[in-house]
Design an enzyme around this catalytic site. Structure first.
Site, PDB file in Angstrom:
ATOM      1  N   HIS A  23       0.875  -1.173   0.000  1.00 35.28           N
ATOM      2  CA  HIS A  23       0.000   0.000   0.000  1.00 35.28           C
ATOM      3  C   HIS A  23       0.906   1.215   0.000  1.00 35.28           C
ATOM      4  O   HIS A  23       1.966   1.216   0.613  1.00 35.28           O
ATOM      5  CB  HIS A  23      -0.907  -0.007   1.241  1.00 35.28           C
ATOM      6  CG  HIS A  23      -1.857   1.147   1.277  1.00 35.28           C
ATOM      7  ND1 HIS A  23      -2.847   1.310   0.332  1.00 35.28           N
ATOM      8  CD2 HIS A  23      -1.962   2.202   2.125  1.00 35.28           C
ATOM      9  CE1 HIS A  23      -3.528   2.416   0.609  1.00 35.28           C
ATOM     10  NE2 HIS A  23      -3.007   2.974   1.685  1.00 35.28           N
ATOM     11  N   CYS A 113      -3.313   2.709  -5.632  1.00 39.46           N
ATOM     12  CA  CYS A 113      -2.761   3.639  -4.643  1.00 39.46           C
ATOM     13  C   CYS A 113      -1.363   4.130  -5.027  1.00 39.46           C
ATOM     14  O   CYS A 113      -1.024   5.286  -4.787  1.00 39.46           O
ATOM     15  CB  CYS A 113      -2.748   3.001  -3.252  1.00 39.46           C
ATOM     16  SG  CYS A 113      -1.822   1.451  -3.136  1.00 39.46           S
TER      17      CYS A 113
END
Length: 163
Positions: A23, A113
């Site tokens: 992430h 992301c």
């Protein structure tokens, strides 16, 4: 913060190891990051990519780095600085803050992301993990096609022997 990590500076990319994926967040300063989260704000962070895959939307949130990281390993990783010139820090932060609490399109392969935070830092969205995923899918597809062709050839040869 774990020892040995350099302190993030505004505009830095933060890579968070979630096990099966990475992430990414953008460090804003004063302990805060900007990152994409599921549109359902009550969902645990482990489900961020999974939920966003199905909704094809994500929400941009300003959160404390320690809340986003949870118990996962993380590091500052401006890995694209060798191939892309970062925008001025002030411009990165000003542009990033415009996105707070906005819903944005989300797609694992083209608008994930990592694409989001690299777009803020460099003016262009880049994602190695998306490239790796696409390459893996192509490799799996090639193996599947080759297997199907091989099975077809073997079946054809076995039929020839039967007659």
């Amino acid at each position: 913060m774990a020892s040995g990590k350099r302190d993030p500076q505004p505009g830095d990319l933060i890579e968070i190891n979630r096990g099966i994926y990475r992430h990414w967040a953008l460090y804003l300063g004063d302990g805060y990051v900007l990152n994409v989260t599921p549109v359902d704000e009550g969902a645990p962070s482990l489900l961020v990519s999974t939920m966003s895959i199905f909704t094809r939307k994500a929400k941009v949130k300003k959160q404390l780095l320690k809340e986003v990281v949870e118990n996962n390993d993380w590091k500052v990783n401006n890995k694209y600085d060798q191939s892309h010139t970062p925008l001025p820090v002030k411009e990165i932060i000003q542009h990033a803050e415009l996105y707070i609490d906005m819903e944005v399109p989300y797609d694992v392969l083209s608008k994930n992301c990592e694409h989001f935070v690299t777009m803020l830092r460099y003016g262009e969205g880049v994602s190695d993990q998306a490239k790796i995923a696409i390459g893996s899918m192509l490799a799996v597809g090639a193996v599947a096609v080759a297997s199907t062709v091989l099975v077809g050839l073997l079946r054809g040869k076995s039929r020839e022997k039967e007659y």
